[in-house]
Scaffold this motif. Structure first.
Motif, PDB file in Angstrom:
ATOM      1  N   PRO B 315       0.810  -1.220   0.000  1.00  0.00           N
ATOM      2  CA  PRO B 315       0.000   0.000   0.000  1.00  0.00           C
ATOM      3  C   PRO B 315       0.847   1.276   0.000  1.00  0.00           C
ATOM      4  CG  PRO B 315      -0.178  -1.154   2.103  1.00  0.00           C
ATOM      5  CD  PRO B 315       0.520  -2.074   1.162  1.00  0.00           C
ATOM      6  N   ALA B 316       1.982   1.218   0.697  1.00  0.00           N
ATOM      7  CA  ALA B 316       2.844   2.401   0.725  1.00  0.00           C
ATOM      8  C   ALA B 316       3.385   2.674  -0.677  1.00  0.00           C
ATOM      9  CB  ALA B 316       3.988   2.197   1.707  1.00  0.00           C
ATOM     10  N   TRP B 368       9.581   3.731   8.091  1.00  0.00           N
ATOM     11  CA  TRP B 368       8.403   4.266   8.780  1.00  0.00           C
ATOM     12  C   TRP B 368       7.168   4.288   7.904  1.00  0.00           C
ATOM     13  CZ3 TRP B 368       8.570   3.506  13.529  1.00  0.00           C
ATOM     14  CH2 TRP B 368       9.735   3.705  14.276  1.00  0.00           C
ATOM     15  N   ALA B 369       7.326   4.007   6.618  1.00  0.00           N
ATOM     16  CA  ALA B 369       6.159   4.020   5.728  1.00  0.00           C
ATOM     17  C   ALA B 369       5.383   2.710   5.762  1.00  0.00           C
ATOM     18  CB  ALA B 369       6.597   4.322   4.296  1.00  0.00           C
ATOM     19  N   CYS B 370       5.946   1.683   6.425  1.00  0.00           N
ATOM     20  CA  CYS B 370       5.317   0.358   6.410  1.00  0.00           C
ATOM     21  C   CYS B 370       4.102   0.305   7.322  1.00  0.00           C
ATOM     22  CB  CYS B 370       6.329  -0.699   6.833  1.00  0.00           C
ATOM     23  SG  CYS B 370       5.625  -2.355   7.005  1.00  0.00           S
ATOM     24  N   THR B 371       2.996  -0.259   6.818  1.00  0.00           N
ATOM     25  CA  THR B 371       1.786  -0.395   7.632  1.00  0.00           C
ATOM     26  C   THR B 371       1.684  -1.786   8.267  1.00  0.00           C
ATOM     27  OG1 THR B 371       0.392  -1.199   5.847  1.00  0.00           O
ATOM     28  CG2 THR B 371       0.557   1.180   6.083  1.00  0.00           C
ATOM     29  N   THR B 372       2.694  -2.604   8.106  1.00  0.00           N
ATOM     30  CA  THR B 372       2.739  -3.985   8.611  1.00  0.00           C
ATOM     31  C   THR B 372       1.513  -4.796   8.175  1.00  0.00           C
ATOM     32  OG1 THR B 372       1.614  -3.659  10.761  1.00  0.00           O
ATOM     33  CG2 THR B 372       3.962  -3.170  10.683  1.00  0.00           C
ATOM     34  N   CYS B 373       1.046  -4.538   6.961  1.00  0.00           N
ATOM     35  CA  CYS B 373      -0.209  -5.161   6.517  1.00  0.00           C
ATOM     36  C   CYS B 373      -0.006  -6.564   5.974  1.00  0.00           C
ATOM     37  CB  CYS B 373      -0.872  -4.292   5.460  1.00  0.00           C
ATOM     38  SG  CYS B 373      -0.096  -4.403   3.829  1.00  0.00           S
ATOM     39  N   ASN B 374       1.243  -6.984   5.785  1.00  0.00           N
ATOM     40  CA  ASN B 374       1.556  -8.344   5.316  1.00  0.00           C
ATOM     41  C   ASN B 374       1.217  -8.612   3.855  1.00  0.00           C
ATOM     42  OD1 ASN B 374       2.884 -10.311   7.077  1.00  0.00           O
ATOM     43  ND2 ASN B 374       1.324  -9.736   8.544  1.00  0.00           N
TER      44      ASN B 374
END
Lengths: 263, 435
Positions: B315-316, B368-374
């Motif tokens: 997404p990022a 820091w742009a990662c949403t950890t959405c997998n």
């Protein structure tokens, strides 16, 4: 309406020497965020309607530490986890239900490594169980003829492979379910995960929640359904950014069921 | 003199496999620079994953076009290697098509190889078109310039040439064509060479034969320098891939020890360290360089095929931010190679080069742009987990350097003080029920 809500605490149960069926883990958003508080209330109305013997920790509940962990602060996470586990274990809690997929994932998958082993269930799974066991009957045509599209929360879907429970529950509303191009395992994040909710996004072409709202709007829905307080906020903001708030509503699965039941 | 070709052939084999073995050793050494991690559990589940994901290509077909083309190339590659056996025997003993005594079975076998070689050629050509003419977005991201871009094309050229040589070799083999068995594709190429004398045809056949086997040896050794290494490492990488739910991030054990000590009312803060404790290397929280990552993460860096499926689902990245999970893996590999070369140049010892993975390769902004959405983890066809590397580096930033973005520091302070990410009083936690 508030006088109708029965929200007993663990302390009260303890005083009576009883154990509830489930503990409702409200979560920080569900406790303090104005929009998410409505989801907590809707879920409690459903629990009351189904005569579920539940309790909350109330002021004894603290943040799971999930956000801190994902931001990289493992210390803070473990401090929170260990404190919460002490409280949960002191009350002999076995089964936990929560409306927040982040709390759900954290309690279910990350607490056991620190000694906190519980049966953790997401509220959409629990409502589905209540319906399946006949304890909750969903009748009502409030949403009949309406189009609902469900946005999969990353921490319920990809993170824990639960895609069906929220959809099964939504079918009970008699609305028409439409899928976005990206759904289930390919669903796009709302943009709030991994502690993004609490900071400005990095520079880019657009915000993630706007792109995700565009995905949703492509299905021409009347309602965007969510199963996560953070997703709810992000999609609501996205709908506002697209100036569609007059046509499209963003509602949690619990709210949709509570509304259908006219609770 | 009549044994000269056999000797040259044997030498080429020894050289080719020897150099490859040397580089494989280097890769193993580099991977072992990572922290130890216990992945000896659930052997049967791990084997199943490897069989399903690497051998069975189950995740490749999620994108049907590239998936099916990839399977053709993959099956072609495996089956044509049977032909390699004949080539090696012929080369070493000076025989010609030693397996041809099999008669019609041989014809069937070679016929299959010819069809596969043709299909591989077509597939590889389509791959090339997708990369260079259609210019699929994921092959034109900023990290796909220079070597990564050329590498992708070189592999395709290699395969085109090797398949052509195989078919030409068959088409100019007079006796094989005369057999009229198994020459299902090459019989249509043979007319191109009509009118040439038998000696000329023989030299072309020999030339193609030699180029084919030497090409294979060169290609084998090219693997080490290329993303094509995935044809080998996809297997161990899917075997050691994550078995736990994707959302489950590991609990740092070093932190658990400290937290337990802090929470233990009986702990004596002034107690002398336990015996042997001073021998322990002081733990670094999180990762700032490749040696801080675990060896499975380093293996993954070598396994990455740079296909970009992760990045095209991120997404990022989709919203124009700097983060690309593929770049995280490529950077990890590049830095690991750099560290490896440093060790080679300094007699087996790493000399500080003033550089590290964090900052010199991967920026804070990306992390820091990662949403950890997998999404990246879900997409990877070979079970790579870029999120685990991002998390380790965030841990280093936060716990070793206190370098989180200001808003996140505020959020964390709130959790510490009020048990909530916002500045609300814990005593108000149940107010929602009466509102």
């Amino acid at each position: 309406m508030s006088d109708l809500l029965k929200v007993p605490t663990m302390e009260e149960f303890m005083a009576q020497g009883k154990q509830p069926e489930i503990l409702f883990w409200v979560g920080s958003a569900g406790s303090f965020d104005d929009r998410a508080k409505k989801i907590s209330r809707a879920f409690v109305k459903i629990l009351n309607k189904a005569n579920v013997d539940f309790a909350v920790l109330g002021t004894e509940e603290s943040n799971t530490g999930d956000i801190a962990k994902r931001a990289g602060n493992e210390f803070l996470f473990q401090m929170q986890a260990v404190t919460n586990i002490e409280v949960l274990d002191a009350y002999g809690i076995k089964k936990i239900v929560t409306c927040d997929p982040h709390s759900f994932n954290c309690l279910k998958n990350e607490y056991p490594g620190l000694g906190g082993v519980y049966d953790v269930i997401h509220h959409t799974q629990y409502i589905n169980e209540l319906i399946a066991s006949g304890r909750l009957k969903v009748e009502g045509d409030l949403y009949k003829g309406k189009k609902i599209t469900f946005h999969d929360p990353c921490y319920l879907g990809r993170a824990n492979n639960e895609y069906e429970a929220p959809r099964d529950v939504l079918k009970q509303t008699n609305a028409q379910l439409v899928e976005m191009k990206r759904h289930k395992r390919t669903a796009l994040c709302c943009g709030a995960g991994g502690a993004q909710m609490f900071k400005e996004p990095e520079k880019g072409d657009k915000d993630v929640n706007v792109l995700r709202t565009e995905d949703a709007l492509e299905t021409r829905p009347d309602i965007i359904a969510t199963g996560c307080p953070y997703c709810n906020t992000m999609m609501t903001d996205g709908v506002k950014a697209k100036e569609k708030e007059a046509e499209v509503e963003v509602l949690d699965v619990a709210e949709l069921i509570a509304n259908t039941l006219n609770l | 003199m009549q044994y000269l070709p056999n000797i040259i052939f044997a030498l080429a084999l020894i050289l080719g496999f020897g150099y490859f073995a040397k580089n494989v050793k280097k890769i193993i050494r580099n991977i072992k620079l990572g922290q130890d991690v216990d992945v000896s559990d659930n052997k049967s589940e791990r084997f199943k994953n490897m069989a399903r994901i690497a051998l069975g290509q189950s995740k490749m077909v999620r994108r049907p076009v590239s998936g099916v083309l990839h399977i053709v190339v993959y099956v072609g590659f495996i089956i044509i290697n049977i032909e390699l056996l004949e080539i090696i025997i012929d080369g070493l003993f000076g025989t010609h098509r030693i397996f041809s005594f099999l008669g019609s079975a041989y014809g069937f076998l070679i016929g299959t190889f010819e069809v596969l070689a043709f299909l591989v050629f077509i597939s590889v050509t389509i791959f090339w078109v997708r990369r260079n003419i259609i210019k699929l977005k994921r092959f034109w991201k900023s990290e796909m310039k220079g070597w990564p871009k050329n590498d992708g094309n070189f592999i395709l050229y290699f395969e085109m040439v090797l398949m052509s040589l195989f078919l030409i070799m068959n088409a100019t083999d007079v006796h094989f064509q005369a057999m009229n068995s198994g020459n299902v594709i090459s019989q249509y190429i043979a007319p191109l060479f009509s009118g040439l004398s038998e000696t000329t045809l023989d030299s072309i056949e020999r030339g193609a034969w030699w180029l084919h086997i030497l090409g294979i040896l060169v290609f084998l050794n090219y693997l080490y320098f290329s993303k094509h290494l995935h044809i080998l490492l996809a297997f161990p990488n899917t075997y050691y891939g994550k078995l736990k739910p994707k959302g489950q991030l590991n609990n740092l054990e070093a932190v658990t020890k400290e937290v337990k000590l802090m929470m233990d009312p009986n702990a004596d803060p002034f107690a002398a360290p336990e015996e042997g404790a001073e021998d322990e290397v002081p733990a670094k929280f999180g990762a700032s360089d490749v040696q801080d990552l675990n060896w499975v993460q380093l293996l993954s860096a070598y396994t990455c095929t740079e296909c970009g499926r992760c990045t095209s689902a991120c997404p990022a990245n989709l919203t124009g931010k700097k983060l690309s999970p593929r770049k995280i893996m490529m950077d990890t590999r590049d830095r690991l190679e750099e560290v490896g070369k440093n060790i080679d140049a300094n007699n087996g010892e790493f000399k500080d080069d003033g550089k590290q993975l964090l900052g010199d390769y991967i920026t804070h902004e990306e992390l820091w742009a990662c949403t950890t959405c997998n999404a990246c983890v879900e997409e990877c066809p070979v079970s790579i987990d870029p999120l685990s590397i991002i998390l380790e580096m965030r841990r280093y930033l936060v716990m070793e350097q206190s370098a989180a973005p200001t808003e996140l520091n505020t959020m964390m302070t709130n959790i510490e003080n009020n048990g909530a990410p916002w500045a609300y009083n814990q005593m108000d936690r149940l107010n929602w029920k009466d509102e």
